[in-house]
Design an enzyme around this catalytic site. Structure first.
Site, PDB file in Angstrom:
ATOM      1  N   LYS A  74       0.851  -1.201   0.000  1.00 11.41           N
ATOM      2  CA  LYS A  74       0.000   0.000   0.000  1.00 11.41           C
ATOM      3  C   LYS A  74       0.882   1.245   0.000  1.00 11.41           C
ATOM      4  CE  LYS A  74      -3.933   1.870   2.685  1.00 11.41           C
ATOM      5  NZ  LYS A  74      -4.832   1.640   3.848  1.00 11.41           N
ATOM      6  N   SER A 149      -9.760   1.503   2.912  1.00  9.62           N
ATOM      7  CA  SER A 149      -8.959   2.324   2.031  1.00  9.62           C
ATOM      8  C   SER A 149      -7.892   1.530   1.275  1.00  9.62           C
ATOM      9  CB  SER A 149      -8.273   3.425   2.843  1.00  9.62           C
ATOM     10  OG  SER A 149      -7.353   2.855   3.761  1.00  9.62           O
ATOM     11  N   SER A 173      -9.829  -0.781   7.078  1.00  6.72           N
ATOM     12  CA  SER A 173      -9.260  -0.641   5.733  1.00  6.72           C
ATOM     13  C   SER A 173      -8.588  -1.871   5.142  1.00  6.72           C
ATOM     14  CB  SER A 173      -8.282   0.526   5.695  1.00  6.72           C
ATOM     15  OG  SER A 173      -9.009   1.717   5.556  1.00  6.72           O
TER      16      SER A 173
HETATM   17  N1  GLN Z   1     -13.146   3.998   6.509  1.00  2.00           N
HETATM   18  C1  GLN Z   1     -12.489   4.321   7.738  1.00  2.00           C
HETATM   19  C2  GLN Z   1     -12.090   5.777   7.720  1.00  2.00           C
HETATM   20  O1  GLN Z   1     -12.407   6.431   6.804  1.00  2.00           O
HETATM   21  C3  GLN Z   1     -11.321   3.427   7.967  1.00  2.00           C
HETATM   22  C4  GLN Z   1     -10.097   3.792   7.241  1.00  2.00           C
HETATM   23  C5  GLN Z   1      -8.929   2.908   7.550  1.00  2.00           C
HETATM   24  O2  GLN Z   1      -9.059   1.855   8.181  1.00  2.00           O
HETATM   25  N2  GLN Z   1      -7.762   3.369   7.144  1.00  2.00           N
HETATM   26  O3  GLN Z   1     -11.455   6.275   8.602  1.00  2.00           O
END
Ligand code: GLN
Length: 455
Positions: A74, A149, A173
């Site tokens: 990532k 994400s 994410s």
């Molecule tokens: N969707 C969650 C957020 O927007 C989780 C994001 C993540 O785990 N990086 O914060």
């Protein structure tokens, strides 16, 4: 072929690391224009590493646990000489000048890093649509979001572009895109894996973890990246048995599995139908199924987002345009801007931490109540995401976007391990089964995944 068998066949010279890289790279070339899973590739560098591994094997030298496997990372994890942008224009030219601890470990174990994967800007999202590189397409539900994400890493695995990928999970994410793309994703206990070299979203919640198509890929990578790191003082200093040993498990006898009523109540009924089938299978494999109740589900999202805004605001203060890239407020997208604005507002001196303290109180309460639920069983099983992924570009409002996270944020708030694996399909779209366990019981999750996979 299972990932562990691929490593064996590379070590036994039935397949070379170079050939494996070539196979994966061909798939990337064929599909990446459509999928947009990888945002940066370095074939030459990967070829060089693969050749070194092949040479070592030929000369009888010992090679590492990941010998010759193709790995995607990532793009919020520092890898030397790659652009570590976190998919934000803020860091669009920021070149990694060092390797994160997890990257050094992968290199030591002879993994072949082929490139960096797409994500929501600064990992703040659940759809991978807020990336400066454009959205990632879901290989198993084309035209739909892959989740986020870490959508690029999940999609890369779903499209078979690499053997194992790394993501980060702050509120879901890893698990959310694993669910939408129909692959396996694992968020370890907070502190199991070093965060040194990960660009923070919210440091008290962030954790790095792997994606793969089978448990042996997950187990191998966990064996490589877990462990104490003097550069990350939140890492746990404990020896555990090898994760790869969990991946041969075939039974759930002597395992109690809890189903939380309130998790099912917030989930679409067609998704619940698929999850119930997985639960039946777990019962057939010998698990004792227990119905449980957890009253704080609605506290999860407000608590998570409050902590996220405050910690993210603080983490972004270094992006002031002097040392790294651009001044974040001037170039970032609307979701990142919202988090900075609200985070800044609630961090104001006048409030003397009033809101953040409330969130921390709620966090303690959730932790206590959730631990009580976990104490009754070995594993909690349920849906990973309560609804199906939307179509790419479909307008959905912020609250609906946040609602994707209702079942995943609890594991981050409490620091427990959690995973997602494919349970089935609804309207031809993959749906994930989430497994959660007590802190440091990561092994129980992987061996449960393995029993389901091996039957
Ligand atoms: N969707 C969650 C957020 O927007 C989780 C994001 C993540 O785990 N990086 O914060």
């Amino acid at each position: 072929m299972k990932i562990i068998d691929k490593v064996k066949s590379i070590k036994e010279q039935e397949l070379t690391a170079t050939e494996n890289l070539e196979q994966k790279y061909n798939i990337i070339e064929e599909k990446n224009d459509e999928i947009n899973a990888f945002v940066e590739l370095d074939l030459e560098r990967a070829q060089k590493v693969a050749k070194e591994i092949d040479d070592k094997i030929k000369s009888g030298e010992k090679t590492g646990k990941l010998a010759g496997l193709v790995i995607g990372i990532k793009c919020n994890i520092n890898v030397e000489d790659f652009i570590v942008s976190a998919a934000s224009p803020t860091l669009k030219e920021y070149q990694g000048s060092y390797n994160a601890t997890v990257i050094n470990k992968i290199i030591e174990e002879d993994g072949v890093i082929v490139g960096l994967t797409n994500m929501d800007e600064f990992a703040a999202g659940s759809s991978t649509e807020t990336s400066m590189y454009g959205p990632t397409n879901n290989p198993n539900a084309l035209g739909h979001i892959p989740g986020g994400s870490s959508g690029g890493s999940a999609a890369a695995i779903a499209a078979d572009m690499c053997d194992i990928a790394l993501g980060s999970d702050t509120g879901g994410s890893i698990r959310n895109p694993a669910s939408h793309c129909g692959v396996m994703g694992f968020k370890p206990t907070y502190g199991m894996v070093s965060r040194q070299g990960l660009l923070d979203l919210a440091m008290s919640l962030d954790q790095i973890g792997p994606f793969a198509n089978d448990t042996t890929g997950i187990g191998l990578m966990l064996d490589v990246i877990t462990g104490y790191d003097p550069y990350d003082t939140t890492t746990l200093n404990k020896e555990t048995t090898p994760f790869i040993d969990d991946t041969t498990n075939t039974t759930l006898e002597n395992t109690s599995v809890g189903i939380v009523k309130e998790f099912m109540d917030v989930t679409d009924s067609k998704i619940n139908d698929v999850i119930n089938k997985s639960v039946d299978k777990m019962s057939d494999l010998g698990a004792e199924i227990k119905e449980l109740s957890f009253g704080d589900v609605d506290l999860g999202l407000p608590t998570y987002y409050l902590i996220n805004y405050v910690e993210f605001f603080s983490a972004t203060r270094k992006y002031d345009g002097r040392k790294y890239g651009e001044r974040i407020e001037e170039v970032c997208g609307p979701e990142v801007a919202r988090r900075i604005q609200i985070g800044s507002y609630i961090s104001q001196k006048e409030f003397s931490g009033k809101y953040y303290n409330k969130a921390l109180q709620a966090r303690s309460l959730i932790r206590k109540d959730f631990n009580n639920v976990l104490n009754d069983v070995d594993i909690l099983a349920g849906p990973t995401v309560p609804k199906l992924p939307h179509k790419i570009g479909e307008k959905i409002d912020t609250m609906d976007m946040y609602a994707y996270d209702v079942l995943t944020v609890l594991a981050n708030i409490t620091g427990i391990p959690a995973s997602s694996m494919k349970a089935g399909l609804v309207n031809d779209i993959p749906v994930g089964l989430q497994l959660q366990a007590k802190p440091e019981e990561d092994h129980k999750i992987l061996s449960t995944m393995s029993a389901i996979e091996n039957n």
